[in-house]
Scaffold this active site. Structure first.
Site, mmCIF file in Angstrom:
data_model
loop_
_atom_site.group_PDB
_atom_site.id
_atom_site.type_symbol
_atom_site.label_atom_id
_atom_site.label_comp_id
_atom_site.label_asym_id
_atom_site.label_seq_id
_atom_site.Cartn_x
_atom_site.Cartn_y
_atom_site.Cartn_z
ATOM 1 N N HIS A 73 -3.963 -4.435 -0.072
ATOM 2 C CA HIS A 73 -3.556 -5.082 1.184
ATOM 3 C C HIS A 73 -3.647 -6.599 1.017
ATOM 4 O O HIS A 73 -4.750 -7.162 1.104
ATOM 5 C CB HIS A 73 -4.459 -4.627 2.330
ATOM 6 C CG HIS A 73 -4.192 -3.239 2.785
ATOM 7 N ND1 HIS A 73 -3.178 -2.913 3.660
ATOM 8 C CD2 HIS A 73 -4.795 -2.067 2.456
ATOM 9 C CE1 HIS A 73 -3.181 -1.613 3.871
ATOM 10 N NE2 HIS A 73 -4.150 -1.074 3.146
ATOM 11 N N GLU A 110 -2.838 -8.904 3.041
ATOM 12 C CA GLU A 110 -3.280 -9.546 4.282
ATOM 13 C C GLU A 110 -4.796 -9.454 4.467
ATOM 14 O O GLU A 110 -5.357 -10.126 5.334
ATOM 15 C CB GLU A 110 -2.546 -8.935 5.487
ATOM 16 C CG GLU A 110 -3.008 -7.567 5.929
ATOM 17 C CD GLU A 110 -2.486 -6.396 5.103
ATOM 18 O OE1 GLU A 110 -2.723 -5.252 5.505
ATOM 19 O OE2 GLU A 110 -1.853 -6.633 4.047
ATOM 20 N N CYS A 158 0.844 -1.192 0.000
ATOM 21 C CA CYS A 158 0.000 0.000 0.000
ATOM 22 C C CYS A 158 0.889 1.256 0.000
ATOM 23 O O CYS A 158 1.620 1.480 -0.959
ATOM 24 C CB CYS A 158 -0.975 -0.030 1.170
ATOM 25 S SG CYS A 158 -2.330 1.165 0.998
#
Length: 201
Positions: free
Chosen positions: A181, A183, A79
């Protein structure tokens, strides 16, 4: 061990949890020396470009990141971390970045709502072994108001589109950048983190 660089911003714990799920050992650190001891580095990021660079400089992490990059160590920017890898940002002024990749960070100029927040699909770019399990039209989770205007489109493995086409995954040798992102992006994101972990082998 993967060093997750802590400069006071970013989803550090969620990134670490994703790595742990993949069986990848990691440590959250703001110590430049720990970066030299690590096998790979992750530069996460949430917040403003200027504030991030100020903190990285204050902590003595800029030189350590650049030197480890020259050593060929795998480095992943997530990011804002991706944007910091580039030469310059025009977020609330004009600010120099790490300069590991060539390009500038600019604001979305679109009638669509900014920030670009939520799920969006990927568009295939340059072929690479990195992320080879990812397919066009996989969906991933974005939160950003600025994007990279790259000078080297051949480095873009995947694009996305939000009123304009922008880099979503970039790679130059040992330097990787992911605008979304991973994750928070389900199986697709985990596959990319797994591919990053494999770069240490």
């Amino acid at each position: 061990m993967i060093a997750i660089i802590d400069y006071g911003a970013g989803n550090l714990k969620s990134v670490q949890h994703a790595l742990t799920t993949l069986g990848l050992a990691s440590e959250i650190t703001a110590d430049p020396e720990k970066l030299y001891q690590a096998a790979a580095l992750i530069l996460p990021g949430v917040g403003a470009f200027q504030n991030a660079m100020v903190e990285l400089n204050r902590l003595g992490l800029v030189a350590a990141i650049k030197e480890n990059a020259k050593l060929g160590k795998p480095i992943l920017g997530i990011c804002l971390g991706l944007q910091l890898l580039y030469e310059k940002s025009y977020e609330q002024g004009e600010w120099g970045g790490l300069g590991l990749l060539s390009g500038e960070v600019i604001r979305f100029n679109t009638e669509w709502k900014v920030p670009h927040m939520g799920w969006n699909n990927l568009i295939k770019g340059t072929e690479s072994a990195f992320g080879r399990e990812i397919t066009a039209d996989d969906y991933v989770y974005f939160v950003h108001s600025y994007y990279v205007d790259t000078k080297n489109p051949e480095e873009v493995l995947f694009w996305s589109d939000y009123g304009c086409k922008f880099p979503a995954v970039v790679k130059k040798d040992n330097i990787i950048g992911i605008q979304f992102h991973p994750e928070k992006s389900g199986e697709t994101g985990m596959k990319l983190l797994k591919s990053f972990g494999e770069m240490m082998l």
